[in-house]
Design a protein around this motif. Structure first.
Motif, mmCIF file in Angstrom:
data_model
loop_
_atom_site.group_PDB
_atom_site.id
_atom_site.type_symbol
_atom_site.label_atom_id
_atom_site.label_comp_id
_atom_site.label_asym_id
_atom_site.label_seq_id
_atom_site.Cartn_x
_atom_site.Cartn_y
_atom_site.Cartn_z
ATOM 1 N N ASN A 50 -24.173 64.912 18.836
ATOM 2 C CA ASN A 50 -23.775 65.769 19.948
ATOM 3 C C ASN A 50 -22.662 65.140 20.779
ATOM 4 N N ARG A 51 -22.666 63.812 20.893
ATOM 5 C CA ARG A 51 -21.592 63.144 21.633
ATOM 6 C C ARG A 51 -20.240 63.436 20.993
ATOM 7 N N VAL A 52 -20.206 63.386 19.670
ATOM 8 C CA VAL A 52 -18.947 63.622 18.958
ATOM 9 C C VAL A 52 -18.545 65.090 19.053
ATOM 10 N N VAL A 53 -19.505 65.986 18.843
ATOM 11 C CA VAL A 53 -19.197 67.418 18.851
ATOM 12 C C VAL A 53 -18.747 67.866 20.238
ATOM 13 N N TYR A 54 -19.438 67.411 21.268
ATOM 14 C CA TYR A 54 -19.084 67.830 22.626
ATOM 15 C C TYR A 54 -17.723 67.273 23.034
ATOM 16 N N VAL A 112 -5.174 59.243 22.440
ATOM 17 C CA VAL A 112 -5.700 57.887 22.646
ATOM 18 C C VAL A 112 -7.084 57.932 23.287
ATOM 19 N N THR A 113 -7.243 58.750 24.318
ATOM 20 C CA THR A 113 -8.544 58.831 24.989
ATOM 21 C C THR A 113 -9.611 59.414 24.071
ATOM 22 N N PHE A 114 -9.233 60.376 23.237
ATOM 23 C CA PHE A 114 -10.205 60.965 22.313
ATOM 24 C C PHE A 114 -10.685 59.931 21.295
ATOM 25 N N ILE A 115 -9.754 59.175 20.745
ATOM 26 C CA ILE A 115 -10.131 58.131 19.782
ATOM 27 C C ILE A 115 -11.007 57.080 20.451
ATOM 28 N N LEU A 116 -10.679 56.724 21.690
ATOM 29 C CA LEU A 116 -11.473 55.736 22.418
ATOM 30 C C LEU A 116 -12.905 56.219 22.616
ATOM 31 N N VAL A 117 -13.063 57.478 22.985
ATOM 32 C CA VAL A 117 -14.403 58.036 23.190
ATOM 33 C C VAL A 117 -15.186 58.043 21.883
ATOM 34 N N LEU A 118 -14.537 58.416 20.789
ATOM 35 C CA LEU A 118 -15.224 58.437 19.498
ATOM 36 C C LEU A 118 -15.660 57.035 19.080
ATOM 37 N N VAL A 119 -14.791 56.063 19.276
ATOM 38 C CA VAL A 119 -15.136 54.685 18.901
ATOM 39 C C VAL A 119 -16.321 54.189 19.722
ATOM 40 N N MET A 120 -16.317 54.474 21.024
ATOM 41 C CA MET A 120 -17.406 54.011 21.879
ATOM 42 C C MET A 120 -18.712 54.739 21.590
ATOM 43 N N SER A 121 -18.639 55.896 20.952
ATOM 44 C CA SER A 121 -19.860 56.625 20.615
ATOM 45 C C SER A 121 -20.715 55.874 19.606
ATOM 46 N N PHE A 122 -20.085 54.988 18.823
ATOM 47 C CA PHE A 122 -20.805 54.297 17.753
ATOM 48 C C PHE A 122 -20.733 52.776 17.884
ATOM 49 N N SER A 123 -20.434 52.270 19.081
ATOM 50 C CA SER A 123 -20.161 50.836 19.211
ATOM 51 C C SER A 123 -21.182 50.057 20.025
ATOM 52 N N GLU A 124 -22.181 50.707 20.578
ATOM 53 C CA GLU A 124 -23.084 49.999 21.485
ATOM 54 C C GLU A 124 -24.270 49.362 20.779
ATOM 55 N N CYS A 125 -24.825 50.024 19.794
ATOM 56 C CA CYS A 125 -26.039 49.529 19.143
ATOM 57 C C CYS A 125 -25.707 48.763 17.866
ATOM 58 N N SER A 126 -26.266 47.585 17.752
ATOM 59 C CA SER A 126 -26.131 46.787 16.537
ATOM 60 C C SER A 126 -27.467 46.069 16.300
ATOM 61 N N PRO A 127 -28.132 46.341 15.175
ATOM 62 C CA PRO A 127 -27.723 47.193 14.056
ATOM 63 C C PRO A 127 -27.693 48.673 14.424
ATOM 64 N N PHE A 128 -27.026 49.443 13.579
ATOM 65 C CA PHE A 128 -26.705 50.826 13.902
ATOM 66 C C PHE A 128 -27.946 51.704 14.023
ATOM 67 N N HIS A 129 -29.009 51.372 13.281
ATOM 68 C CA HIS A 129 -30.195 52.238 13.276
ATOM 69 C C HIS A 129 -30.934 52.229 14.611
ATOM 70 N N LEU A 130 -30.556 51.334 15.517
ATOM 71 C CA LEU A 130 -31.180 51.337 16.841
ATOM 72 C C LEU A 130 -30.869 52.616 17.610
ATOM 73 N N ILE A 154 -17.142 55.292 29.674
ATOM 74 C CA ILE A 154 -15.865 55.483 28.985
ATOM 75 C C ILE A 154 -15.542 56.971 28.860
ATOM 76 N N HIS A 155 -16.528 57.760 28.461
ATOM 77 C CA HIS A 155 -16.318 59.207 28.322
ATOM 78 C C HIS A 155 -15.926 59.829 29.661
ATOM 79 N N THR A 156 -16.613 59.436 30.714
ATOM 80 C CA THR A 156 -16.321 59.998 32.034
ATOM 81 C C THR A 156 -14.918 59.631 32.496
ATOM 82 N N GLY A 157 -14.554 58.356 32.341
ATOM 83 C CA GLY A 157 -13.225 57.929 32.766
ATOM 84 C C GLY A 157 -12.116 58.622 31.993
ATOM 85 N N ALA A 158 -12.262 58.694 30.669
ATOM 86 C CA ALA A 158 -11.239 59.345 29.844
ATOM 87 C C ALA A 158 -11.171 60.838 30.133
ATOM 88 N N ASN A 159 -12.318 61.450 30.334
ATOM 89 C CA ASN A 159 -12.363 62.882 30.616
ATOM 90 C C ASN A 159 -11.697 63.202 31.950
#
Length: 356
Positions: A99-103, A141-159, A179-184
């Motif tokens: 949903n983060r990516v779609v929205y 640039v802001t769109f790519i940044l938001v997408l990258v941050m959508s998948f960058s917080e949890c490691s390992p990914f299954h968390l 990040i999403h709020t600032g870019a938006n």
């Protein structure tokens, strides 16, 4: 899952705001077909935004029904989660990630529609091309940044969708929210700032300027709604409250991106600005695909103001196209040869005179 009052409120919010948002985009596309206009770039973007928002509505409903690993994690009375409950929360968490990516895609697509609209109603700026190009770059640039941050917080990914044991704070996506709020908010501010010079245009009527003031005023609300995903310190913001703000943001952005086209004001304004060459820009399939005229030099006022003032060095360039390309871009205008204009004729026409 029991149907609580909070759940009912969320369903109502999604349904009401969602239907109005989708109706705006459908109305725009239907009017384009009824008026027998060929679809332009912003129409295709609107259709894509429609798909994204419809998907977002479906995902939001399932998330509300199944829950996630970051909402209501109190252990049941039996001392452990039941297997069906764990599975539903895992699925809900995966959908929340999607949903983060779609929205974000929906939000940034609607902003792209607005920038395409700005291309069709050129701002009265010294370098409109450079400003709009910079806006496209900032949007990308802001769109790519938001997408990258959508998948960058949890490691390992299954968390991101782990329910038991507790996945920790990364599943709450706090950094992504900031990040999403600032870019938006930044891109909203850019979109509001670009048309400000239109207010100073002498060729626009008071009614047109009043409408612009109204749209800019709504844009300020859009910036306020952009801050809805932010977690508030020492306050438990309800899920209903956040959903209401996000759905309101989606509707308001759809309104701002489509209302001018629905009302036909984009064709009226662009006709006033572009009667120099008599081109119906709304029939152009892609923005800026028609013949471009641009000028550089000091003491220059935009051609869109229908005047040219030269005080020093001046350079005027004109790009022509082949007859076949002209017929392809403008099927309603039976031109057989490209129209080549000298610098003198272009200046005479810009001043409202007649040239040979």
């Amino acid at each position: 899952m029991a149907m609580t009052s909070e759940l009912k409120e969320n369903f109502i919010l999604i349904g009401v705001f969602g239907l109005f948002t989708l109706a705006l985009m459908v109305a725009r596309l239907l009017l384009r077909k009824i008026q027998k206009h060929s679809l332009s770039a912003d129409d295709y973007l609107t259709a894509f935004a429609f798909i994204c928002f419809a998907a977002r509505m479906t995902i939001a409903v399932l998330i509300l029904l199944w829950g996630t690993n970051s909402t209501d994690l109190s252990v049941p009375a039996g001392g452990q989660f039941k297997e069906p409950g764990i599975h539903h929360r895992e699925m809900g968490s995966k959908l929340a990630l999607a949903n983060r990516v779609v929205y974000a895609t929906y939000i940034w697509t609607q902003k792209a529609v607005i920038i395409v609209l700005y291309n069709r109603i050129p701002p009265g700026l010294l370098w409109p091309g450079r400003i709009l190009t910079a806006s496209w770059v900032a949007l990308a640039v802001t769109f790519i940044l938001v997408l990258v941050m959508s998948f960058s917080e949890c490691s390992p990914f299954h968390l991101y969708w782990q329910v038991v044991p507790d996945p920790g704070t990364c599943a709450k996506a706090t950094l992504h929210s900031y990040i999403h709020t600032g870019a938006n908010a930044l891109t909203d501010l850019i979109l509001i700032t670009i048309p400000l010079p239109w207010i100073l245009r002498e060729s626009w009527s008071r009614t047109q300027k009043s409408l612009l003031f109204f749209l800019l005023f709504l844009g300020l609300f859009l910036i306020a709604f952009a801050f809805s995903p932010l977690p508030v310190v020492n306050q438990n913001t309800s899920r209903t409250h956040q959903n209401a703000l996000q759905n309101a943001e989606a509707f308001l952005l759809a309104f701002l991106a489509n209302i001018i086209t629905i009302a036909g004001l984009d064709r009226r304004y662009s006709a006033e600005d572009d009667d120099i060459d008599g081109i119906d820009h709304h029939d152009v399939p892609w923005p800026n695909s028609y013949s471009n005229r641009f000028s550089t030099g000091s003491g220059f006022r935009s051609l869109f103001d229908k005047k040219i003032i030269v005080t020093s060095k001046f350079e005027l360039q004109h790009q022509t196209v082949s007859p076949s390309r002209v017929r392809q871009m403008f099927p309603r205008h039976p031109w057989t040869t490209p129209k080549r204009m000298s610098d003198e004729n272009l200046i005479i026409q810009a001043r409202g005179g007649s040239g040979s």
